[in-house]
Design a protein around this motif. Structure first.
Motif, PDB file in Angstrom:
ATOM      1  N   ILE A  32      81.287 -37.952  36.732  1.00 41.31           N
ATOM      2  CA  ILE A  32      81.242 -37.720  38.172  1.00 41.31           C
ATOM      3  C   ILE A  32      82.601 -38.155  38.695  1.00 41.31           C
ATOM      4  N   SER A  33      83.287 -37.260  39.357  1.00 44.90           N
ATOM      5  CA  SER A  33      84.610 -37.541  39.904  1.00 44.90           C
ATOM      6  C   SER A  33      84.505 -37.561  41.421  1.00 44.90           C
ATOM      7  N   ILE A  34      84.922 -38.669  42.012  1.00 47.70           N
ATOM      8  CA  ILE A  34      84.850 -38.830  43.459  1.00 47.70           C
ATOM      9  C   ILE A  34      86.274 -38.889  43.988  1.00 47.70           C
ATOM     10  N   ALA A  35      86.634 -37.972  44.887  1.00 50.07           N
ATOM     11  CA  ALA A  35      87.970 -37.922  45.472  1.00 50.07           C
ATOM     12  C   ALA A  35      87.882 -38.246  46.956  1.00 50.07           C
ATOM     13  N   TYR A  36      88.721 -39.164  47.400  1.00 50.38           N
ATOM     14  CA  TYR A  36      88.734 -39.643  48.780  1.00 50.38           C
ATOM     15  C   TYR A  36      89.947 -39.073  49.499  1.00 50.38           C
ATOM     16  N   PHE A  37      89.712 -38.340  50.590  1.00 53.44           N
ATOM     17  CA  PHE A  37      90.771 -37.682  51.349  1.00 53.44           C
ATOM     18  C   PHE A  37      90.830 -38.236  52.772  1.00 53.44           C
ATOM     19  N   THR A  38      91.996 -38.080  53.405  1.00 55.53           N
ATOM     20  CA  THR A  38      92.117 -38.508  54.796  1.00 55.53           C
ATOM     21  C   THR A  38      91.280 -37.623  55.717  1.00 55.53           C
ATOM     22  N   SER A  39      91.165 -36.320  55.367  1.00 51.91           N
ATOM     23  CA  SER A  39      90.362 -35.398  56.164  1.00 51.91           C
ATOM     24  C   SER A  39      89.934 -34.228  55.293  1.00 51.91           C
ATOM     25  N   GLU A  40      89.088 -33.382  55.835  1.00 47.62           N
ATOM     26  CA  GLU A  40      88.560 -32.231  55.099  1.00 47.62           C
ATOM     27  C   GLU A  40      89.465 -31.009  55.188  1.00 47.62           C
ATOM     28  N   VAL A  41      90.448 -31.025  56.041  1.00 50.50           N
ATOM     29  CA  VAL A  41      91.221 -29.840  56.390  1.00 50.50           C
ATOM     30  C   VAL A  41      91.753 -29.069  55.192  1.00 50.50           C
ATOM     31  N   HIS A  42      92.312 -29.758  54.198  1.00 54.11           N
ATOM     32  CA  HIS A  42      92.985 -29.057  53.107  1.00 54.11           C
ATOM     33  C   HIS A  42      92.219 -29.060  51.799  1.00 54.11           C
ATOM     34  N   VAL A  43      90.952 -29.428  51.815  1.00 56.84           N
ATOM     35  CA  VAL A  43      90.194 -29.527  50.575  1.00 56.84           C
ATOM     36  C   VAL A  43      89.645 -28.152  50.201  1.00 56.84           C
ATOM     37  N   PRO A  44      90.054 -27.605  49.043  1.00 61.61           N
ATOM     38  CA  PRO A  44      89.524 -26.306  48.629  1.00 61.61           C
ATOM     39  C   PRO A  44      88.060 -26.444  48.228  1.00 61.61           C
ATOM     40  N   TYR A  45      87.287 -25.393  48.446  1.00 63.70           N
ATOM     41  CA  TYR A  45      85.883 -25.448  48.077  1.00 63.70           C
ATOM     42  C   TYR A  45      85.413 -24.045  47.744  1.00 63.70           C
ATOM     43  N   GLY A  46      84.509 -23.969  46.831  1.00 67.60           N
ATOM     44  CA  GLY A  46      83.923 -22.684  46.490  1.00 67.60           C
ATOM     45  C   GLY A  46      82.817 -22.905  45.486  1.00 67.60           C
ATOM     46  N   GLY A  47      82.155 -21.864  45.135  1.00 64.76           N
ATOM     47  CA  GLY A  47      81.080 -21.964  44.167  1.00 64.76           C
ATOM     48  C   GLY A  47      81.589 -22.328  42.781  1.00 64.76           C
ATOM     49  N   ARG A  48      82.846 -22.080  42.507  1.00 65.07           N
ATOM     50  CA  ARG A  48      83.463 -22.397  41.217  1.00 65.07           C
ATOM     51  C   ARG A  48      84.638 -23.338  41.474  1.00 65.07           C
ATOM     52  N   HIS A  49      85.024 -24.055  40.449  1.00 66.29           N
ATOM     53  CA  HIS A  49      86.168 -24.957  40.563  1.00 66.29           C
ATOM     54  C   HIS A  49      87.444 -24.166  40.778  1.00 66.29           C
ATOM     55  N   ARG A  50      88.241 -24.606  41.727  1.00 68.46           N
ATOM     56  CA  ARG A  50      89.549 -24.008  41.945  1.00 68.46           C
ATOM     57  C   ARG A  50      90.591 -25.112  41.895  1.00 68.46           C
ATOM     58  N   VAL A  51      91.636 -24.903  41.130  1.00 68.13           N
ATOM     59  CA  VAL A  51      92.717 -25.872  41.053  1.00 68.13           C
ATOM     60  C   VAL A  51      93.687 -25.570  42.183  1.00 68.13           C
ATOM     61  N   ASN A  72      86.906 -46.979  51.748  1.00 66.61           N
ATOM     62  CA  ASN A  72      85.902 -46.985  52.815  1.00 66.61           C
ATOM     63  C   ASN A  72      86.427 -46.290  54.064  1.00 66.61           C
ATOM     64  N   ASP A  73      87.713 -45.931  54.078  1.00 65.00           N
ATOM     65  CA  ASP A  73      88.337 -45.324  55.249  1.00 65.00           C
ATOM     66  C   ASP A  73      88.554 -43.816  55.122  1.00 65.00           C
ATOM     67  N   ALA A  74      88.023 -43.203  54.079  1.00 68.94           N
ATOM     68  CA  ALA A  74      88.221 -41.769  53.877  1.00 68.94           C
ATOM     69  C   ALA A  74      87.546 -40.970  54.990  1.00 68.94           C
ATOM     70  N   GLY A  75      88.214 -39.908  55.407  1.00 72.87           N
ATOM     71  CA  GLY A  75      87.619 -39.002  56.384  1.00 72.87           C
ATOM     72  C   GLY A  75      86.759 -37.940  55.724  1.00 72.87           C
ATOM     73  N   PHE A  76      86.957 -37.758  54.414  1.00 70.35           N
ATOM     74  CA  PHE A  76      86.204 -36.748  53.668  1.00 70.35           C
ATOM     75  C   PHE A  76      86.167 -37.164  52.204  1.00 70.35           C
ATOM     76  N   VAL A  77      85.021 -36.960  51.580  1.00 68.16           N
ATOM     77  CA  VAL A  77      84.849 -37.296  50.169  1.00 68.16           C
ATOM     78  C   VAL A  77      84.315 -36.068  49.449  1.00 68.16           C
ATOM     79  N   GLN A  78      84.916 -35.770  48.303  1.00 71.62           N
ATOM     80  CA  GLN A  78      84.466 -34.641  47.479  1.00 71.62           C
ATOM     81  C   GLN A  78      83.975 -35.195  46.148  1.00 71.62           C
ATOM     82  N   VAL A  79      82.816 -34.716  45.706  1.00 69.91           N
ATOM     83  CA  VAL A  79      82.220 -35.160  44.455  1.00 69.91           C
ATOM     84  C   VAL A  79      82.164 -33.969  43.503  1.00 69.91           C
ATOM     85  N   MET A  80      82.664 -34.164  42.289  1.00 64.57           N
ATOM     86  CA  MET A  80      82.567 -33.136  41.244  1.00 64.57           C
ATOM     87  C   MET A  80      81.778 -33.723  40.087  1.00 64.57           C
TER      88      MET A  80
END
Length: 195
Positions: free
Chosen positions: A150-169, A100-108
Motif C-alpha cells: 500500500i503506497s500512500i502519497a501526501y500532496f499539498t493539494s489535489e490540483v495536479h494529481v493524475p487519476y484514472g481507472g488505470r495507473h498513469r505515470v 498531517n498537513d496534506a491537502g490531499f492523500v492518494q492511496v495505491m
C-alpha cells in the motif's frame, strides 16, 4: 515506524466523524508513541485510515488500552462489516514521509513481482520526484511478505494529481527520461484511491 492501514465500508459517515472527533479529544492524549494519522472516504463509500506509530509495541499497547477498545467497538457501528487492518514495520519513507498537513492523500494498492527491485527503483528515483511533482510532500510504502503493498502519497493539494481507472505515470512536458515502473507489477496495475 509501524503503520496500520484500516479499511472499511461506510455505513454511517456522520457517526464516524463524531467518533473521530471524540478520539482526537479523549483517546489521542493517552496514545503513547502515536505519530499521526490520515484518513478519508473514497467515492465508492470506503473509509481508509493510515495510522503511524513509533513502533509495533506502541501500536499494540494503544490497542490494549480499555478506552481505545471501547472506542473501537463503538466506532465499528459506523461500518458495514468489520474493518480490515494491514499492519507492518516493513516500510519505506519517501521524502518527508507521512504528513498531517496534506491537502490531499492518494492511496495505491498493488502487488510487485520483485519487491527488492521495486524498492531499489523507488530509492534511485526519489530525488527526481520533487522536480516532477513539487506538490508532493512525501509518502509511505507499506509492504507485506506476499509482495502486496500500500503506497500512500501526501500532496499539498489535489490540483495536479493524475487519476484514472488505470495507473498513469506522471510525465513532465519537457525532454528527458520518463519514470516508468509498470513492468514491476504482478498481474493488474495497482488500484488508486482518492481520499
Amino acid at each position: 515506524m509501524f503503520v496500520q492501514v484500516i479499511e472499511a465500508r461506510l455505513n454511517d459517515p456522520a457517526m464516524l466523524e463524531r467518533q473521530l472527533e471524540r478520539w482526537r479529544k479523549e483517546i489521542k492524549p493517552g496514545a503513547k508513541g502515536y505519530l499521526g494519522s490520515t484518513g478519508g472516504n473514497t467515492a465508492d463509500g470506503r473509509h481508509i485510515a493510515v495510522v503511524r506509530f513509533e513502533s509495533e509495541a506502541a501500536a499494540q499497547a494503544n490497542s490494549k488500552r480499555p478506552e481505545q477498545d471501547a472506542w473501537m467497538n463503538e466506532t465499528a457501528k459506523a461500518f458495514a462489516g468489520q474493518p480490515t487492518f494491514t499492519e507492518s514495520s516493513d516500510i519505506d519513507v519517501l521524502l518527508d514521509g507521512g504528513s498531517n498537513d496534506a491537502g490531499f492523500v492518494q492511496v495505491m494498492k498493488g502487488r510487485v513481482k520483485d519487491a527488492a527491485a521495486f524498492r531499489k527503483w523507488g530509492k534511485e528515483h526519489e530525488g527526481r520526484l520533487k522536480e516532477i511533482r513539487p506538490d508532493l510532500i512525501g509518502g509511505i510504502d507499506v509492504y507485506q511478505p506476499d509482495g502486496s503493498f500500500i503506497s500512500i502519497a501526501y500532496f499539498t493539494s489535489e490540483v495536479h494529481v493524475p487519476y484514472g481507472g488505470r495507473h498513469r505515470v506522471h510525465r513532465p512536458h519537457r525532454a528527458g527520461p520518463r519514470l516508468s515502473f509498470a513492468g514491476a507489477f504482478s498481474g493488474a496495475l495497482p488500484s488508486k484511491l482518492r481520499l
